[in-house]
Scaffold this motif. Sequence first.
Motif, short mmCIF file in Angstrom:
data_model
loop_
_atom_site.label_atom_id
_atom_site.label_comp_id
_atom_site.label_asym_id
_atom_site.label_seq_id
_atom_site.Cartn_x
_atom_site.Cartn_y
_atom_site.Cartn_z
N GLY A 137 0.90 -1.04 -0.03
CA GLY A 137 0.03 -0.06 0.00
C GLY A 137 0.95 1.31 -0.09
O GLY A 137 0.75 2.31 -0.72
N MET A 138 1.85 1.21 0.73
CA MET A 138 2.71 2.47 0.69
C MET A 138 3.35 2.70 -0.63
O MET A 138 3.73 3.65 -1.08
CB MET A 138 3.97 2.34 1.95
CG MET A 138 3.03 2.33 3.37
SD MET A 138 4.41 2.56 4.64
CE MET A 138 5.48 0.89 4.45
N ASP A 139 4.06 1.68 -1.23
CA ASP A 139 4.50 1.57 -2.59
C ASP A 139 3.51 2.17 -3.65
O ASP A 139 4.00 3.04 -4.46
CB ASP A 139 5.04 0.23 -2.97
CG ASP A 139 6.20 -0.09 -2.36
OD1 ASP A 139 6.96 0.35 -1.57
OD2 ASP A 139 6.60 -1.61 -2.38
N LEU A 140 2.39 1.91 -3.50
CA LEU A 140 1.16 2.18 -4.29
C LEU A 140 1.09 3.53 -3.82
O LEU A 140 0.77 4.41 -5.11
CB LEU A 140 0.07 1.19 -4.19
CG LEU A 140 -1.06 1.63 -5.20
CD1 LEU A 140 -0.68 1.42 -6.59
CD2 LEU A 140 -2.19 0.58 -5.06
N GLU A 141 0.92 4.11 -2.87
CA GLU A 141 0.65 5.60 -2.79
C GLU A 141 1.69 6.51 -3.31
O GLU A 141 1.48 7.46 -3.79
CB GLU A 141 0.45 5.60 -1.04
CG GLU A 141 0.38 7.04 -0.75
CD GLU A 141 -1.12 7.55 -1.36
OE1 GLU A 141 -2.08 7.13 -1.72
OE2 GLU A 141 -1.16 8.82 -1.18
N PHE A 142 3.01 5.97 -3.08
CA PHE A 142 4.17 6.74 -3.61
C PHE A 142 3.83 6.88 -5.04
O PHE A 142 3.98 8.03 -5.79
CB PHE A 142 5.21 5.96 -3.12
CG PHE A 142 6.72 6.79 -3.71
CD1 PHE A 142 7.32 7.76 -2.94
CD2 PHE A 142 7.12 6.52 -5.04
CE1 PHE A 142 8.43 8.45 -3.52
CE2 PHE A 142 8.13 7.22 -5.51
CZ PHE A 142 8.87 7.99 -4.82
N LEU A 143 3.56 5.58 -5.62
CA LEU A 143 3.48 5.86 -7.38
C LEU A 143 2.32 6.44 -7.50
O LEU A 143 2.40 7.51 -8.58
CB LEU A 143 3.29 4.31 -7.78
CG LEU A 143 4.55 3.39 -7.79
CD1 LEU A 143 4.24 1.94 -7.65
CD2 LEU A 143 5.84 4.10 -8.30
N LEU A 144 1.30 6.56 -7.10
CA LEU A 144 0.15 7.59 -7.20
C LEU A 144 0.49 8.79 -7.05
O LEU A 144 -0.47 9.81 -7.83
CB LEU A 144 -1.31 7.10 -6.55
CG LEU A 144 -1.54 5.49 -6.85
CD1 LEU A 144 -2.78 5.04 -6.15
CD2 LEU A 144 -2.07 5.33 -8.49
N ARG A 145 1.11 9.23 -6.14
CA ARG A 145 1.53 10.80 -5.93
C ARG A 145 2.20 11.17 -7.25
O ARG A 145 2.21 12.32 -7.19
CB ARG A 145 2.26 10.85 -4.59
CG ARG A 145 1.52 10.56 -3.30
CD ARG A 145 2.14 10.82 -2.16
NE ARG A 145 1.31 10.66 -0.95
CZ ARG A 145 1.55 10.71 0.08
NH1 ARG A 145 2.92 11.37 0.64
NH2 ARG A 145 0.79 10.62 1.26
N GLN A 146 2.93 10.20 -7.87
CA GLN A 146 3.48 10.70 -9.10
C GLN A 146 2.61 10.86 -10.53
O GLN A 146 3.06 11.29 -11.37
CB GLN A 146 4.71 9.77 -9.46
CG GLN A 146 5.67 9.24 -8.55
CD GLN A 146 6.26 10.27 -7.54
OE1 GLN A 146 6.79 11.14 -7.89
NE2 GLN A 146 5.94 10.22 -6.23
N LYS A 147 1.63 10.24 -10.17
CA LYS A 147 0.57 9.87 -11.45
C LYS A 147 -0.80 10.49 -10.89
O LYS A 147 -1.67 9.62 -10.59
CB LYS A 147 0.56 8.82 -12.01
CG LYS A 147 1.94 8.09 -11.98
CD LYS A 147 2.26 8.71 -13.56
CE LYS A 147 3.84 7.82 -13.98
NZ LYS A 147 4.23 8.68 -15.20
N PRO A 148 -1.05 11.66 -11.03
CA PRO A 148 -2.23 12.18 -10.38
C PRO A 148 -3.77 11.62 -11.17
O PRO A 148 -4.76 11.31 -10.51
CB PRO A 148 -2.36 13.66 -10.81
CG PRO A 148 -0.89 14.16 -10.68
CD PRO A 148 -0.20 12.84 -11.22
N LYS A 149 -3.56 11.31 -12.55
CA LYS A 149 -4.54 10.89 -12.99
C LYS A 149 -5.02 9.52 -12.80
O LYS A 149 -6.01 8.85 -12.47
CB LYS A 149 -4.48 10.66 -14.55
CG LYS A 149 -5.65 10.40 -15.59
CD LYS A 149 -5.22 10.67 -16.99
CE LYS A 149 -6.69 10.22 -17.95
NZ LYS A 149 -6.28 10.51 -19.19
#
Length: 104
Positions: free
Chosen positions: A65-77
Amino acid sequence: MGFEQYHEPAGELPQETRTFARMIVSLTEEAEAINWYEQRISVEKDRDARAIMKNAQQEEMKHFGMDLEFLLRQKPKWREILKGILFQDGDIVKHGEEAEEDAK
Ligand SMILES: [Fe+2]
């Protein structure tokens, strides 16, 4: 030490892209660990051993979940699309299609 996460020369990749690649690899490793624990837990007969593995599996899910959150912060869409899919009741595929359409 492996560098298989790069499909382009690492020296040509910006720092942000290299970090993104590392986090994608981490995400997949966490997912693999979750899967391995799921299988081990399903066959383990010892109650204490199962409890330890369940605890470890939950840790891996937290890391995922933390990895995914990090990635999603780079990709707003991507983040917008996943907001429409995750933590929703009902038809997952329908939510996915609607979330993708809404994010256009
Ligand atoms: Fe982990």
